[in-house]
Design an enzyme around this catalytic site. Structure first.
Site, PDB file in Angstrom:
ATOM      1  N   HIS A 156     -36.309 -32.788   3.908  1.00 35.98           N
ATOM      2  CA  HIS A 156     -35.663 -33.852   4.694  1.00 35.98           C
ATOM      3  C   HIS A 156     -34.143 -33.761   4.564  1.00 35.98           C
ATOM      4  O   HIS A 156     -33.414 -33.864   5.550  1.00 35.98           O
ATOM      5  CB  HIS A 156     -36.085 -35.245   4.195  1.00 35.98           C
ATOM      6  CG  HIS A 156     -37.553 -35.544   4.281  1.00 35.98           C
ATOM      7  ND1 HIS A 156     -38.296 -35.938   3.195  1.00 35.98           N
ATOM      8  CD2 HIS A 156     -38.412 -35.518   5.325  1.00 35.98           C
ATOM      9  CE1 HIS A 156     -39.548 -36.161   3.565  1.00 35.98           C
ATOM     10  NE2 HIS A 156     -39.648 -35.900   4.856  1.00 35.98           N
TER      11      HIS A 156
ATOM     12  N   ARG B  87     -41.956 -27.704  10.521  1.00 35.78           N
ATOM     13  CA  ARG B  87     -42.220 -26.673   9.512  1.00 35.78           C
ATOM     14  C   ARG B  87     -43.197 -25.640  10.038  1.00 35.78           C
ATOM     15  O   ARG B  87     -43.014 -24.441   9.846  1.00 35.78           O
ATOM     16  CB  ARG B  87     -42.813 -27.312   8.234  1.00 35.78           C
ATOM     17  CG  ARG B  87     -41.873 -28.244   7.514  1.00 35.78           C
ATOM     18  CD  ARG B  87     -42.601 -29.122   6.535  1.00 35.78           C
ATOM     19  NE  ARG B  87     -43.581 -29.963   7.231  1.00 35.78           N
ATOM     20  CZ  ARG B  87     -44.286 -30.918   6.690  1.00 35.78           C
ATOM     21  NH1 ARG B  87     -44.179 -31.156   5.391  1.00 35.78           N
ATOM     22  NH2 ARG B  87     -45.127 -31.643   7.399  1.00 35.78           N
TER      23      ARG B  87
ATOM     24  N   SER C  76     -44.275 -33.886   0.992  1.00 33.60           N
ATOM     25  CA  SER C  76     -44.383 -35.018   0.043  1.00 33.60           C
ATOM     26  C   SER C  76     -45.842 -35.235  -0.352  1.00 33.60           C
ATOM     27  O   SER C  76     -46.140 -35.506  -1.517  1.00 33.60           O
ATOM     28  CB  SER C  76     -43.868 -36.315   0.676  1.00 33.60           C
ATOM     29  OG  SER C  76     -42.536 -36.214   1.058  1.00 33.60           O
TER      30      SER C  76
ATOM     31  N   LYS D 283     -50.230 -48.671   6.251  1.00 32.83           N
ATOM     32  CA  LYS D 283     -50.234 -47.476   5.410  1.00 32.83           C
ATOM     33  C   LYS D 283     -50.011 -47.917   3.973  1.00 32.83           C
ATOM     34  O   LYS D 283     -49.404 -48.957   3.725  1.00 32.83           O
ATOM     35  CB  LYS D 283     -49.098 -46.535   5.809  1.00 32.83           C
ATOM     36  CG  LYS D 283     -49.398 -45.656   7.007  1.00 32.83           C
ATOM     37  CD  LYS D 283     -48.354 -44.546   7.100  1.00 32.83           C
ATOM     38  CE  LYS D 283     -48.653 -43.560   8.208  1.00 32.83           C
ATOM     39  NZ  LYS D 283     -47.658 -42.463   8.235  1.00 32.83           N
TER      40      LYS D 283
HETATM   41  O1  PNS Z   1     -42.709 -38.636   7.913  1.00 37.10           O
HETATM   42  P1  PNS Z   1     -43.829 -38.880   8.901  1.00 37.10           P
HETATM   43  O2  PNS Z   1     -44.986 -39.596   8.220  1.00 37.10           O
HETATM   44  O3  PNS Z   1     -44.266 -37.635   9.603  1.00 37.10           O
HETATM   45  O4  PNS Z   1     -43.213 -39.891  10.011  1.00 37.10           O
HETATM   46  C1  PNS Z   1     -44.033 -40.387  11.045  1.00 37.10           C
HETATM   47  C2  PNS Z   1     -43.292 -41.421  11.897  1.00 37.10           C
HETATM   48  C3  PNS Z   1     -42.690 -42.518  11.014  1.00 37.10           C
HETATM   49  C4  PNS Z   1     -42.166 -40.749  12.639  1.00 37.10           C
HETATM   50  C5  PNS Z   1     -44.327 -42.019  12.916  1.00 37.10           C
HETATM   51  O5  PNS Z   1     -45.463 -42.431  12.192  1.00 37.10           O
HETATM   52  C6  PNS Z   1     -43.785 -43.210  13.689  1.00 37.10           C
HETATM   53  O6  PNS Z   1     -42.907 -43.074  14.500  1.00 37.10           O
HETATM   54  N1  PNS Z   1     -44.327 -44.415  13.393  1.00 37.10           N
HETATM   55  C7  PNS Z   1     -43.887 -45.656  14.029  1.00 37.10           C
HETATM   56  C8  PNS Z   1     -44.939 -46.215  14.993  1.00 37.10           C
HETATM   57  C9  PNS Z   1     -44.876 -45.470  16.301  1.00 37.10           C
HETATM   58  O7  PNS Z   1     -43.953 -45.639  17.070  1.00 37.10           O
HETATM   59  N2  PNS Z   1     -45.878 -44.591  16.503  1.00 37.10           N
HETATM   60  C10 PNS Z   1     -45.935 -43.719  17.665  1.00 37.10           C
HETATM   61  C11 PNS Z   1     -46.513 -44.414  18.844  1.00 37.10           C
HETATM   62  S1  PNS Z   1     -46.219 -43.466  20.273  1.00 37.10           S
END
Ligand code: PNS
Length: 159
Positions: A16, A88, A125, A40
């Site tokens: 990150h 990645r 992570s 979560k």
């Molecule tokens: O680090 P991650 O877990 O890959 O991040 C995922 C993240 C936070 C980018 C994703 O889960 C997200 O945007 N969550 C917020 C809810 C949302 O908008 N979901 C997508 C609907 S289209």
């Protein structure tokens, strides 16, 4: 250009940090957004994850905040011109490509991707936490993959 880099950051890794440092070369304003999702069950609270990011990014001008709800709405509210995601693996691309389409449909904001730096392509992570749970004494093996504060927080949590 205001760039928003969202994620779970549970905890922040050097993968990150590498993406954030590289994005700060082209973003006028870089916002790092930590997902605070009650559905979560992260290892670290949103406040702890923000704090770990602040320690890891103290030499950058990134702004760090927690958010909940739809990313598209949060990005609009913050005036972001682009959502940034790191890639990645081809698997990341398949998932992120679809998210980019949904977020674009909901907000009109483009998603841009940065490839992970080669030395951090495998950093995860989730896998680090899995190993830490199974044998916390082996965490030092991941010292190059984690900012010092994340490593210390994992050691404290699992020891
Ligand atoms: O680090 P991650 O877990 O890959 O991040 C995922 C993240 C936070 C980018 C994703 O889960 C997200 O945007 N969550 C917020 C809810 C949302 O908008 N979901 C997508 C609907 S289209």
């Amino acid at each position: 250009m205001t760039v928003l880099f969202p994620g779970s950051f549970d905890p922040v890794t050097m993968g990150h940090v590498s993406v954030i440092r590289r994005a700060s070369a082209f973003a006028d304003r870089l916002l790092v957004a930590v997902l605070d999702n009650p559905d979560k069950t992260p290892l670290f609270s949103a406040e702890e994850r923000v704090q770990l990011l602040q320690e890891a990014l103290c030499h950058t001008n990134a702004e760090i905040e927690a958010f909940s709800g739809l990313l598209a709405d949060y990005a609009r509210q913050k005036g972001a011109n682009a959502i940034l995601r790191g890639l990645r693996t081809p698997g990341d691309f398949e998932r992120e490509y679809r998210y980019a389409a949904y977020n674009g449909r909901l907000s009109g904001i483009e998603t841009i991707f940065l490839p992970a730096a080669p030395e951090f392509v495998h950093v995860s992570s989730s896998i680090i936490k899995e190993a830490a749970r199974l044998d916390p004494t082996r965490l030092a093996a991941f010292a190059e993959l984690l900012p010092p504060a994340s490593l210390a927080a994992l050691q404290k949590t699992f020891s």
